[in-house]
Design a protein around this motif. Structure first.
Motif, short mmCIF file in Angstrom:
data_model
loop_
_atom_site.label_atom_id
_atom_site.label_comp_id
_atom_site.label_asym_id
_atom_site.label_seq_id
_atom_site.Cartn_x
_atom_site.Cartn_y
_atom_site.Cartn_z
N ASP A 37 -13.66 -1.96 -4.84
CA ASP A 37 -14.52 -3.15 -4.82
C ASP A 37 -14.61 -3.82 -3.67
OD1 ASP A 37 -15.67 -2.59 -7.33
OD2 ASP A 37 -14.02 -3.42 -8.35
N GLY A 38 -14.33 -3.30 -2.56
CA GLY A 38 -14.23 -4.32 -1.19
C GLY A 38 -12.90 -4.81 -0.98
N GLN A 39 -11.78 -4.59 -1.82
CA GLN A 39 -10.60 -5.16 -1.54
C GLN A 39 -9.44 -4.13 -1.55
OE1 GLN A 39 -9.88 -8.71 -3.95
NE2 GLN A 39 -12.00 -9.08 -4.28
N ALA A 40 -8.23 -4.30 -0.77
CA ALA A 40 -7.17 -3.54 -1.04
C ALA A 40 -6.12 -4.51 -1.11
CB ALA A 40 -7.14 -2.54 0.14
N ASN A 41 -4.92 -4.33 -1.59
CA ASN A 41 -3.61 -4.77 -1.63
C ASN A 41 -2.92 -4.28 -0.40
OD1 ASN A 41 -4.13 -6.89 -3.70
ND2 ASN A 41 -3.44 -5.24 -5.00
N VAL A 42 -2.03 -5.50 0.36
CA VAL A 42 -1.27 -4.74 1.52
C VAL A 42 -0.11 -4.26 0.61
CG1 VAL A 42 0.20 -5.89 3.20
CG2 VAL A 42 -2.25 -6.45 3.08
N PRO A 43 0.41 -3.23 1.05
CA PRO A 43 1.79 -2.56 0.34
C PRO A 43 2.79 -3.71 0.57
CG PRO A 43 0.50 -0.95 1.52
CD PRO A 43 -0.21 -2.13 1.99
N LYS A 44 3.43 -4.06 -0.39
CA LYS A 44 4.63 -4.92 -0.55
C LYS A 44 5.99 -4.60 0.57
CE LYS A 44 3.57 -6.67 -5.05
NZ LYS A 44 4.03 -6.93 -6.43
N GLN A 45 6.04 -3.48 0.77
CA GLN A 45 7.22 -2.96 1.47
C GLN A 45 6.63 -2.90 3.04
OE1 GLN A 45 4.90 -0.68 -0.06
NE2 GLN A 45 4.87 1.41 1.02
N LEU A 46 5.52 -3.38 3.62
CA LEU A 46 5.29 -3.50 4.91
C LEU A 46 5.83 -4.89 5.35
CD1 LEU A 46 1.61 -2.18 5.29
CD2 LEU A 46 3.86 -0.99 5.63
N ASN A 47 6.69 -5.06 6.58
CA ASN A 47 7.01 -6.00 7.05
C ASN A 47 5.84 -6.61 7.96
OD1 ASN A 47 9.62 -5.91 6.10
ND2 ASN A 47 10.06 -4.34 7.60
N LYS A 48 6.34 -8.01 8.32
CA LYS A 48 5.27 -8.61 9.52
C LYS A 48 5.17 -7.45 10.75
CE LYS A 48 4.87 -12.56 12.43
NZ LYS A 48 5.70 -13.91 12.53
N GLY A 49 3.80 -7.43 11.02
CA GLY A 49 3.75 -6.56 12.28
C GLY A 49 2.20 -6.16 12.41
N LEU A 50 2.13 -5.00 13.51
CA LEU A 50 0.93 -4.84 13.68
C LEU A 50 0.64 -3.19 13.16
CD1 LEU A 50 -2.00 -5.14 15.02
CD2 LEU A 50 -0.82 -4.26 17.19
N TYR A 51 -0.33 -2.81 12.42
CA TYR A 51 -0.39 -1.71 11.79
C TYR A 51 -2.00 -1.03 12.05
CZ TYR A 51 3.75 -2.72 9.13
OH TYR A 51 5.06 -3.06 9.04
N ILE A 52 -1.92 0.22 11.80
CA ILE A 52 -3.29 0.83 12.02
C ILE A 52 -3.62 1.31 10.48
CG2 ILE A 52 -4.69 2.75 12.92
CD1 ILE A 52 -2.61 2.30 15.44
N ILE A 53 -4.65 1.10 10.01
CA ILE A 53 -5.30 1.69 8.85
C ILE A 53 -6.35 2.66 8.98
CG2 ILE A 53 -4.41 -0.47 7.51
CD1 ILE A 53 -7.56 -1.25 7.24
N SER A 54 -6.21 3.56 8.24
CA SER A 54 -7.37 4.55 8.09
C SER A 54 -7.99 4.91 7.01
CB SER A 54 -6.66 5.96 8.72
OG SER A 54 -7.77 7.23 8.50
N LEU A 55 -9.11 4.87 6.68
CA LEU A 55 -10.05 5.11 5.57
C LEU A 55 -10.91 6.15 5.66
CD1 LEU A 55 -9.88 1.83 6.33
CD2 LEU A 55 -10.92 1.69 3.80
N LYS A 56 -11.00 6.87 4.72
CA LYS A 56 -12.32 8.20 4.78
C LYS A 56 -12.87 7.81 3.62
CE LYS A 56 -12.97 12.96 4.69
NZ LYS A 56 -12.26 14.52 4.67
N LEU A 57 -14.09 7.67 4.17
CA LEU A 57 -15.40 7.09 3.41
C LEU A 57 -16.09 8.23 2.54
CD1 LEU A 57 -16.96 4.56 5.75
CD2 LEU A 57 -15.17 4.09 3.92
#
Length: 70
Positions: free
Chosen positions: A36-56
């Motif tokens: 529904d156009g939303q995603a929770n940030v995984p709790k185990q991730l620390n502050k910082g820069l990440y790259i996300i990938s989605l396959k539609l």
């Protein structure tokens, strides 16, 4: 686009897919679900820069840099 708990994807409200999170070295560090156009940030991730990938569902892919703030 800084995020802390939830990511919002305005153009993807009909998509239901897995999000794969990578650190800047290219290693997979987490997964989450887009629904529904939303995603929770995984709790185990620390502050910082990440790259996300989605396959539609149409077969295309999106990659985006995301900054996580606590």
């Amino acid at each position: 686009n800084p995020a802390s708990k939830t990511l919002y994807f305005n153009q993807l409200h009909d998509e239901k897919t897995e999000i794969i999170w990578y650190n800047l070295n290219g290693s997979k560090v987490a997964t989450s679900q887009l629904e529904d156009g939303q995603a929770n940030v995984p709790k185990q991730l620390n502050k910082g820069l990440y790259i996300i990938s989605l396959k539609l569902k149409d077969g295309s892919a999106i990659k985006q840099k995301i900054t996580i703030n606590p």
